[in-house]
Scaffold this active site. Structure first.
Site, PDB file in Angstrom:
ATOM      1  N   GLU A 186       2.909   3.723   7.002  1.00 55.27           N
ATOM      2  CA  GLU A 186       1.861   3.511   5.737  1.00 55.27           C
ATOM      3  C   GLU A 186       1.377   2.084   5.724  1.00 55.27           C
ATOM      4  OE1 GLU A 186       2.082   2.401   1.432  1.00 55.27           O
ATOM      5  OE2 GLU A 186       3.721   4.349   1.799  1.00 55.27           O
ATOM      6  N   HIS A 187       2.041   0.888   5.788  1.00 54.74           N
ATOM      7  CA  HIS A 187       1.655  -0.207   5.756  1.00 54.74           C
ATOM      8  C   HIS A 187       0.821  -0.703   6.613  1.00 54.74           C
ATOM      9  CE1 HIS A 187       4.397  -2.309   2.556  1.00 54.74           C
ATOM     10  NE2 HIS A 187       4.630  -1.107   2.263  1.00 54.74           N
TER      11      HIS A 187
END
Length: 829
Positions: free
Chosen positions: A65-66
């Site tokens: 996600e990052h």
């Protein structure tokens, strides 16, 4: 291969499903047309989360996600979604859950296509270079350290201790420097495979909400959603049983906090709505309910019911009680009463009145929701009521919670009455009697007395014309300026006394906030205007003359878990807490406080009929109306340091640089400067220097003064080192701005000016701007004047503002969890 799509389209009072629905092969798309919205939002939900990663690589889903925010070949990080949304004055975030990952943003309609394009691009074509991975892993490690030190997060994680050890809720999923083994080829293969298998159309739901026609929203979804890779829907692995001991419930007791947890299995479709329906009535404080009985017997102050987890027919229900004592018998009595209430509730015949009320509650929440809230709601396919499948699920839930029928009740239980603010408004009463009069004197009261009081109240409460009257959303702020410090803990007690009213108001579409700011007490109402007069009337009664039981109640001593350090600083920055008086609160002290208090207020977008009703309601307002309270705060100088006591932990610092003067031209320059600062400040301190994940900069207003606020929380750098890094950034800022090309300047300037247009300015932002303008003594045409000043800016003016910022020309205030480091800083008085 590009993705194909199937549709769910909704607009007010109409929901249509398009016929081509192939969920195993196509991107699912939900569209919501809501003409009253001022902004647009998108939520892309991926059916994969922390519990879907290989056991060898905990944290992989969160790590991915990052990484997705670190740019693509087409949109590098400085042009990616995060930078784009910030430049347009929007908001965005992402969230990795147990079985899903959400990406969501909200933007003005004019910028929405650019945001949607970047969102789909970053999910489909992430760069994921090894260099980026190393930097972002350190950010995740800083998050992990903060998470491991955060009492609230650890208390929440400990709630799962009673579950089966093999259930993934018991496992570690945060990810850190050691679990994310970047040099290992197996890890890199797992990362690529996870992205390939789950980040494809068959595993996604795209939800759009905005004021545009459905055809326009559909065209946007087709254009940008089609770039997502096509794929088949994957069935996620079912987890093991939540509990294997035969007993599906357990409790945890810590001081005066009691946590009860209930593991539910093999639930049918509709279980999410069923549990939400149950929680709504379980935690109601209305007479005849569980919480009211607990309070009456002085067993508990509060009850919060939450669905902690739900997937594949499993659910974990959490009941949190704030007990009134540490007596060993209290938890037993609480459970006995809970059992009784569940038995009573289960015995009802299909809950027809509550189901009708629940539908109204859901409809009202949809009416007042923002575009972002609507798109997130639609992505979860939240129910608008309790249908037949939800009803069947509710009966199954209750059967598991209460396997045996209760034959005898020790209390006369009742279903909660209807919310008084949902169906109709309550007419605000006319002025009452003059002090000392009886009902026999009513005819002697003169209209002149009523008119005199009304004129004072009307002049103290101003109604802004900056936004047109809007039956779907209005705002009201009332302020009391206290002449002396309040008795110890009085504000907190008054706030607690408003809890039931706040819940009723929120259900009816009105947010009621009672807060403090320095020497002022503020009462804010925001939302649907029609219930506001009735809500305000009840709030003023509760604040002005609390019931006798208010003074008899035992104060809650179950302290809230501390916030993250940077959030503690932000709270203190906003509230500017002042020391209380050592006097004990009692009715006489409260009346003396109100007698010496002066008040004023501001209303926005309120229809004429509501303005009239509010003016009548304000005759119940404690204190003295005063239209002269707003006196501009003079510009400060010097560098003041304030150490926040009791906020030990990671090093954290806020720096607030006010604009050097009160002129709108200077404010405009600093606002554009703040917008230009956001991305490079974040890139330098968070990405390059890896100071921590709590890094931000923003334009803020306080006491009528506009300024730039910089914030950093770091697990490694000291406050002195953070100061040095910020100073170095500001030192080079004028040079960075000089390097910007003309199109970049024009884009940023135009985006900032457009954010102030009434047609696109969200109500809450408009209210804050206008309230601060009132405090600063600006004229009623503050917004168009400020917009004109922004449009007149040149690069030279903004670069000069950057030099003023570097020199702290308007002074600087520091708020930190460490002592003053010395010259040039001075300890704030």
């Amino acid at each position: 291969m590009s993705a194909s799509l199937f549709w769910k389209c909704s607009c007010p009072r109409r929901i249509t499903l398009c016929p081509h629905w192939r969920p195993c092969q196509r991107l699912r798309v939900s569209l919501r047309h809501a003409p009253h919205l001022k902004r647009c939002a998108a939520t892309l939900r991926v059916a994969a989360g922390s519990h879907d990663v290989p056991l060898a690589w905990p944290g992989l889903a969160h790590f991915l996600e990052h990484l997705l925010f670190l740019g693509t070949e087409r949109f590098p990080v400085e042009q990616g979604l995060m930078a784009y949304v910030r430049a347009q004055g929007g908001q965005l975030n992402a969230r990795t859950c147990e079985r899903a990952t959400e990406f969501f943003f909200e933007l003005p309609a004019s910028a929405f296509a650019g945001g949607l394009e970047r969102l789909c691009e970053m999910l489909a074509q992430p760069r994921m270079s090894l260099e980026d991975q190393h930097r972002e892993r350190e950010v995740l490690h800083a998050e992990f350290i903060a998470w491991s030190r955060d009492a609230t997060a650890q208390r929440q994680f400990a709630l799962f201790d009673g579950l089966h050890a093999a259930h993934p809720l018991r496992a570690f999923h945060a990810g850190n420097r050691y679990s994310l083994n970047l040099p290992n080829n197996a890890f890199q293969q797992a990362l690529q495979q996870f992205h390939r298998e789950y980040y494809q159309a068959g595993q996604m739901v795209l939800s759009l909400a905005g004021p545009q026609p459905l055809e326009e929203l559909r065209a946007l979804a087709e254009r940008y959603g089609s770039c997502l890779p096509s794929g088949q829907h994957l069935e996620q692995t079912a987890p093991p049983a939540l509990m294997t001991t035969g007993n599906q419930t357990y409790q945890q007791l810590s001081g005066q906090r009691l946590d009860l947890l209930f593991a539910l299995e093999r639930l049918p479709a509709g279980a999410t709505a069923a549990v939400d329906f149950l929680c709504t009535w379980l935690q109601s404080a209305k007479p005849g309910g569980l919480l009211a009985e607990l309070q009456q017997r002085q067993l508990a102050h509060s009850l919060k019911a939450t669905l902690l987890y739900e997937f594949a027919g499993q659910a974990l229900l959490h009941l949190e009680f704030d007990l009134t004592s540490v007596a060993a018998s209290a938890p037993v009595q609480v459970r006995e009463l809970l059992t009784e209430w569940l038995g009573f509730f289960s015995a009802q015949a299909d809950w027809a009145p509550l189901r009708e009320e629940y539908v109204l509650l859901q409809q009202r929440q949809i009416e007042v929701a923002s575009a972002l809230e609507l798109s997130r709601r639609d992505s979860r396919q939240a129910a608008d009521g309790l249908d037949e499948s939800g009803l069947a699920a509710l009966k199954q839930v209750l059967k598991q919670l209460q396997p045996q029928a209760v034959e005898h009740f020790s209390h006369d239980w009742r279903l909660p009455p209807a919310n008084p603010f949902l169906r109709s408004t309550i007419e605000a009463p006319r002025a009452g009697l003059i002090r000392g009069q009886t009902s026999a004197h009513r005819g002697l009261r003169t209209f002149a007395q009523d008119r005199s009081r009304g004129r004072k109240e009307s002049s103290a409460l101003s109604f802004s014309q900056a936004l047109p009257a809007d039956p779907s959303g209005s705002a009201l702020t009332l302020r009391w300026q206290l002449a002396s410090p309040a008795p110890m803990g009085l504000h907190a007690r008054l706030l607690r006394s408003l809890a039931t009213l706040r819940d009723d108001a929120r259900q009816a579409g009105v947010e009621l906030i009672f807060t403090s700011c320095g020497k002022d007490w503020l009462l804010k109402l925001h939302g649907l205007p029609s219930p506001m007069p009735a809500v305000l009337l009840q709030a003023l009664k509760a604040l002005g003359r609390p019931a006798e039981s208010f003074w008899q109640e035992q104060a809650s001593v179950n302290a809230e878990a501390p916030l993250l350090t940077i959030r503690q600083l932000l709270k203190a920055f906003s509230e500017q807490p002042q020391p209380d008086s050592p006097a004990q609160p009692d009715p006489e002290a409260l009346q003396a406080l109100w007698a010496s208090a002066r008040w004023d207020g501001l209303g926005l977008a309120l229809p004429a009929a509501i303005q009239e009703a509010l003016s009548r309601t304000l005759q119940q307002m404690p204190g003295t109306a005063d239209a002269t309270l707003c006196r501009p705060v003079p510009a400060g100088t010097g560098q003041q340091w304030q150490n926040l006591p009791g906020s030990a932990g990671e090093h954290a610092l806020l720096l607030f640089y006010p604009v050097p003067s009160a002129s709108l031209a200077d404010e405009a320059a600093w606002r554009l400067l703040g917008q230009l600062c956001q991305t490079p400040f974040y890139q330098r301190l968070r990405v390059e220097l890896q100071l921590g994940y709590g890094v931000f900069s923003a334009v803020r207003q306080r006491n009528g003064r506009t300024g730039l606020l910089f914030g950093v929380q770091s697990p490694g750098a000291t406050v002195t080192e953070i100061l040095q890094h910020i100073a170095q950034f500001l030192e080079h800022l004028p040079e960075q701005l000089q390097a910007l090309d003309e199109p970049s300047w024009n884009d940023q300037q135009q985006a900032l000016a457009q954010q102030l247009q009434p047609a696109t300015l969200p109500l809450d932002q408009a209210m804050e701007l206008l309230w601060q303008a009132k405090l600063a003594g600006h004229s009623s045409d503050y917004l168009p004047q400020l917009q004109g000043c922004i449009e007149a800016l040149t690069p030279a003016i903004v670069i000069q503002a950057a030099r003023q910022l570097r020199e702290a020309a308007g002074g600087c205030s520091a708020l930190a969890n460490r002592p003053c480091p010395g010259t040039p800083w001075q300890v704030a008085e």
